[in-house]
Design a protein around this motif. Structure first.
Motif, PDB file in Angstrom:
ATOM      1  N   ARG A 148      15.889  22.171  10.285  1.00 41.83           N
ATOM      2  CA  ARG A 148      15.055  23.367  10.182  1.00 41.83           C
ATOM      3  C   ARG A 148      13.668  23.179  10.794  1.00 41.83           C
ATOM      4  N   LYS A 149      13.318  21.960  11.160  1.00 40.86           N
ATOM      5  CA  LYS A 149      11.986  21.701  11.708  1.00 40.86           C
ATOM      6  C   LYS A 149      11.863  22.116  13.177  1.00 40.86           C
ATOM      7  N   ASP A 150      12.975  22.355  13.836  1.00 45.06           N
ATOM      8  CA  ASP A 150      12.920  22.669  15.261  1.00 45.06           C
ATOM      9  C   ASP A 150      13.894  23.802  15.570  1.00 45.06           C
ATOM     10  N   TYR A 151      13.780  24.342  16.775  1.00 47.68           N
ATOM     11  CA  TYR A 151      14.658  25.416  17.217  1.00 47.68           C
ATOM     12  C   TYR A 151      16.066  24.885  17.490  1.00 47.68           C
ATOM     13  N   GLU A 152      17.061  25.664  17.111  1.00 45.94           N
ATOM     14  CA  GLU A 152      18.449  25.300  17.389  1.00 45.94           C
ATOM     15  C   GLU A 152      18.998  26.016  18.616  1.00 45.94           C
ATOM     16  N   PHE A 153      18.335  27.058  19.072  1.00 47.22           N
ATOM     17  CA  PHE A 153      18.839  27.844  20.199  1.00 47.22           C
ATOM     18  C   PHE A 153      19.133  26.989  21.435  1.00 47.22           C
ATOM     19  N   PRO A 154      18.293  25.999  21.776  1.00 49.82           N
ATOM     20  CA  PRO A 154      18.603  25.172  22.957  1.00 49.82           C
ATOM     21  C   PRO A 154      19.883  24.355  22.818  1.00 49.82           C
ATOM     22  N   LYS A 155      20.383  24.205  21.582  1.00 54.28           N
ATOM     23  CA  LYS A 155      21.624  23.462  21.369  1.00 54.28           C
ATOM     24  C   LYS A 155      22.858  24.303  21.689  1.00 54.28           C
ATOM     25  N   LYS A 156      22.637  25.574  22.010  1.00 54.56           N
ATOM     26  CA  LYS A 156      23.683  26.514  22.407  1.00 54.56           C
ATOM     27  C   LYS A 156      24.660  26.845  21.284  1.00 54.56           C
ATOM     28  N   ASN A 157      24.160  26.765  20.036  1.00 56.91           N
ATOM     29  CA  ASN A 157      24.999  27.175  18.906  1.00 56.91           C
ATOM     30  C   ASN A 157      24.393  28.366  18.160  1.00 56.91           C
ATOM     31  N   VAL A 158      23.462  29.080  18.830  1.00 55.33           N
ATOM     32  CA  VAL A 158      22.820  30.262  18.254  1.00 55.33           C
ATOM     33  C   VAL A 158      23.020  31.428  19.211  1.00 55.33           C
ATOM     34  N   GLY A 159      23.390  32.583  18.647  1.00 51.99           N
ATOM     35  CA  GLY A 159      23.653  33.748  19.479  1.00 51.99           C
ATOM     36  C   GLY A 159      22.400  34.379  20.053  1.00 51.99           C
ATOM     37  N   MET A 160      21.383  34.609  19.188  1.00 51.69           N
ATOM     38  CA  MET A 160      20.170  35.312  19.606  1.00 51.69           C
ATOM     39  C   MET A 160      18.947  34.639  19.005  1.00 51.69           C
ATOM     40  N   ILE A 161      17.871  34.641  19.763  1.00 53.60           N
ATOM     41  CA  ILE A 161      16.595  34.192  19.225  1.00 53.60           C
ATOM     42  C   ILE A 161      15.556  35.260  19.528  1.00 53.60           C
ATOM     43  N   VAL A 162      14.776  35.628  18.530  1.00 52.71           N
ATOM     44  CA  VAL A 162      13.641  36.528  18.718  1.00 52.71           C
ATOM     45  C   VAL A 162      12.427  35.652  18.982  1.00 52.71           C
ATOM     46  N   SER A 163      11.839  35.808  20.170  1.00 48.20           N
ATOM     47  CA  SER A 163      10.714  34.945  20.521  1.00 48.20           C
ATOM     48  C   SER A 163       9.933  35.576  21.660  1.00 48.20           C
ATOM     49  N   TRP A 164       8.965  34.794  22.191  1.00 46.62           N
ATOM     50  CA  TRP A 164       8.167  35.243  23.308  1.00 46.62           C
ATOM     51  C   TRP A 164       8.942  35.147  24.608  1.00 46.62           C
ATOM     52  N   ILE A 165       8.434  35.859  25.603  1.00 48.27           N
ATOM     53  CA  ILE A 165       9.046  35.806  26.925  1.00 48.27           C
ATOM     54  C   ILE A 165       8.999  34.387  27.493  1.00 48.27           C
ATOM     55  N   GLU A 166       7.940  33.624  27.187  1.00 46.70           N
ATOM     56  CA  GLU A 166       7.807  32.272  27.741  1.00 46.70           C
ATOM     57  C   GLU A 166       8.727  31.247  27.085  1.00 46.70           C
ATOM     58  N   TYR A 167       9.402  31.634  25.985  1.00 43.17           N
ATOM     59  CA  TYR A 167      10.186  30.648  25.252  1.00 43.17           C
ATOM     60  C   TYR A 167      11.235  29.958  26.122  1.00 43.17           C
ATOM     61  N   LEU A 168      11.848  30.716  27.026  1.00 47.26           N
ATOM     62  CA  LEU A 168      12.909  30.112  27.836  1.00 47.26           C
ATOM     63  C   LEU A 168      12.371  28.933  28.636  1.00 47.26           C
ATOM     64  N   ARG A 169      11.088  29.000  28.999  1.00 48.19           N
ATOM     65  CA  ARG A 169      10.488  27.907  29.768  1.00 48.19           C
ATOM     66  C   ARG A 169      10.083  26.754  28.867  1.00 48.19           C
ATOM     67  N   TRP A 170       9.326  27.041  27.812  1.00 45.21           N
ATOM     68  CA  TRP A 170       8.765  25.965  26.994  1.00 45.21           C
ATOM     69  C   TRP A 170       9.710  25.520  25.877  1.00 45.21           C
ATOM     70  N   GLY A 171      10.609  26.395  25.456  1.00 43.66           N
ATOM     71  CA  GLY A 171      11.510  26.043  24.363  1.00 43.66           C
ATOM     72  C   GLY A 171      12.856  25.526  24.825  1.00 43.66           C
ATOM     73  N   VAL A 172      13.302  25.966  26.000  1.00 43.05           N
ATOM     74  CA  VAL A 172      14.580  25.510  26.560  1.00 43.05           C
ATOM     75  C   VAL A 172      14.316  24.613  27.765  1.00 43.05           C
ATOM     76  N   GLY A 173      13.684  25.169  28.790  1.00 38.93           N
ATOM     77  CA  GLY A 173      13.208  24.363  29.903  1.00 38.93           C
ATOM     78  C   GLY A 173      14.237  24.037  30.965  1.00 38.93           C
ATOM     79  N   ASP A 174      15.369  23.485  30.583  1.00 36.51           N
ATOM     80  CA  ASP A 174      16.374  23.028  31.530  1.00 36.51           C
ATOM     81  C   ASP A 174      17.143  24.229  32.094  1.00 36.51           C
ATOM     82  N   PRO A 175      17.063  24.489  33.396  1.00 38.70           N
ATOM     83  CA  PRO A 175      17.776  25.637  33.977  1.00 38.70           C
ATOM     84  C   PRO A 175      19.284  25.590  33.741  1.00 38.70           C
ATOM     85  N   GLU A 176      19.856  24.390  33.674  1.00 36.12           N
ATOM     86  CA  GLU A 176      21.295  24.298  33.426  1.00 36.12           C
ATOM     87  C   GLU A 176      21.636  24.742  32.007  1.00 36.12           C
TER      88      GLU A 176
END
Length: 461
Positions: free
Chosen positions: A285-313
């Motif tokens: 619970r201390k970190d985001y799970e969305f980058p692990k690809k086991n979450v359907g939707m995340i409500v966040s900022w537009i920049e999240y894809l860059r700083w929270g996920v980062g890897d284009p793949e």
């Protein structure tokens, strides 16, 4: 600074703004709060240089404008150096420091006077040290058209004036809209259509139910709103309703009297009632799970894809959808808040500093910032936002325009700075695990908040 750390810094800065400025986001972090002054206001004033008369400056008079900016030379160069192309007579110089009480007092003692201050820790220290030059007279003098900014953003800035006069205390640095990032793979696994249209929060709840289940030995969750569904972005639905949590004048806690707060908790009770939606592992619970690809939707900022996920793949099958709305005529995003660029009251170059601010807000400069993934405060300029992220690989081909589909609400006429002591975001994990009814929980949270506000008032005496 790695991506995760950088994202956390950005989160701290924006959470401070929305906790103090938009009344509903309770994601104010201790990192972003201005510490209590170590000296009296009188002592602070004595450490501050005396204001100088603003000299008459011509358009071609060479001048150096010092900008206080806390995130280092590389980021400064990328975000500010281009202003010199628009203002050939101006040289931009970095003052690498923070707009907090102790660093500002140290600069004052050294007689270092930044002309412009990036107030990403809020305005508390600048108020205390009397370092804010309201921009209203300069706006009139230089005929700057405030209509270039969205009405919600202008109203939010005016609402930050503690005197109640609605003065413009600074210009916005950035507006980061909220929306949904979703994972097509998770939707495909559960046979659900992608959310291409704007949803209501009730529709989001139904989608989250369908995607919160185990498949092939993996526990999937349909929705994430901040780590553990209990911090930061979890208060976005409440911020959309644009209410103060406290009386801006007295500090009275209003959460047990404000229907919008109860309505928000009723929504969250539905979400937390979905079996398996909250991860029972405290570490997870201390970190985001969305980058692990086991979450359907995340409500966040537009920049999240860059700083929270980062890897284009990793982000290859992730896409954007508009921010959900309450429905029944309430179709707004949260009020458009922003950290401010403030002109120092003690600057000797106020006119030139103002020109730097207007150059920063020019469509030319904002377009260049949008290209590198800085969300532009000129978000009502469709041409500017059409360039968002075009130089950032992770945003390539993404429907980032979805983040700008929902217009922001107007804020309360006067924003309550006492709201930062009502930590709704920080209380949501407890609420998610509690069997208390909403009224009882709000009474308890109110009592805790009243103690914090009482202590804060003592420190200000």
């Amino acid at each position: 600074m790695n991506r995760r750390k950088r994202y956390q810094v950005i989160l701290a800065a924006f959470f401070l703004l929305f906790s103090a400025a938009l009344s509903a986001c309770s994601s104010s972090s201790s990192t972003g709060s201005a510490p209590p002054p170590s000296e009296t206001a009188k002592d602070s004033a004595e450490a501050t240089p005396s204001p100088a008369e603003t000299p008459k400056e011509t358009n071609d008079e060479p001048v150096t404008i010092k900008i206080l900016y806390p995130w280092g030379a590389d980021a400064f160069e990328q975000r500010y150096r281009g202003i010199e192309k628009l203002l050939p007579n101006v040289t931009i110089e970095l003052v690498d420091s923070q707009a907090q009480m102790d660093p500002l007092q140290e600069l004052n003692a050294q007689k270092i006077v930044p002309d412009i201050i990036f107030a990403n820790w809020g305005l508390d220290a600048l108020y205390e040290l009397d370092m804010i030059e309201p921009l209203d007279d300069l706006i009139q003098k230089h005929q700057f058209d405030l209509k270039a900014l969205d009405p919600s953003l202008v109203a939010s800035i005016r609402a930050m004036d503690r005197t109640g006069q609605g003065r413009i205390l600074g210009f916005p640095i950035q507006y980061s809209p909220y929306g949904i990032w979703y994972n097509k793979e998770v939707f495909d696994k559960f046979g659900i259509e992608y959310p291409t249209e704007r949803l209501t929060w009730d529709e989001v709840v139904e989608l989250a139910k369908q995607m919160t289940a185990e498949r092939d030995g993996v526990q999937y969750r349909g929705l994430e709103m901040g780590p553990g569904l209990a911090s930061g972005e979890v208060t976005v639905p409440l911020s959309q309703l644009a209410v103060n949590l406290t009386d801006p004048d007295t500090g009275e806690v209003l959460i047990d009297k404000e229907p919008a707060v109860t309505r928000y908790f009723e929504l969250m009770k539905k979400i937390y009632g979905i079996p398996g939606i909250v991860n029972e592992d405290p570490e997870a619970r201390k970190d985001y799970e969305f980058p692990k690809k086991n979450v359907g939707m995340i409500v966040s900022w537009i920049e999240y894809l860059r700083w929270g996920v980062g890897d284009p793949e990793v982000a290859a099958n992730m896409e954007a959808a508009p921010l959900p709305v309450w429905g029944d005529g309430e179709e707004s995003a949260p009020p458009a808040g922003s950290n401010l660029l403030v002109i120092n009251k003690y600057s000797e170059h106020k006119d030139a500093a103002f020109k730097v601010l207007t150059a920063y807000l020019s469509p030319e400069h904002q377009t260049e910032l949008a290209k590198i993934g800085d969300a532009p405060p000129l978000f009502n300029n469709k041409d500017v936002i059409s360039h968002f992220g075009e130089n950032v690989e992770v945003f390539q081909g993404k429907n980032v325009a979805a983040f700008y589909e929902t217009s922001p609400a107007l804020p309360p006429a006067k924003i309550s700075t006492w709201d930062q002591y009502v930590d709704i975001g920080g209380s949501m994990l407890k609420f998610s695990q509690s069997d208390m009814d909403i009224a009882s929980f709000l009474r308890q949270l109110k009592e805790e908040s009243e103690i914090k506000i009482k202590e804060a008032k003592k420190q200000k005496e």
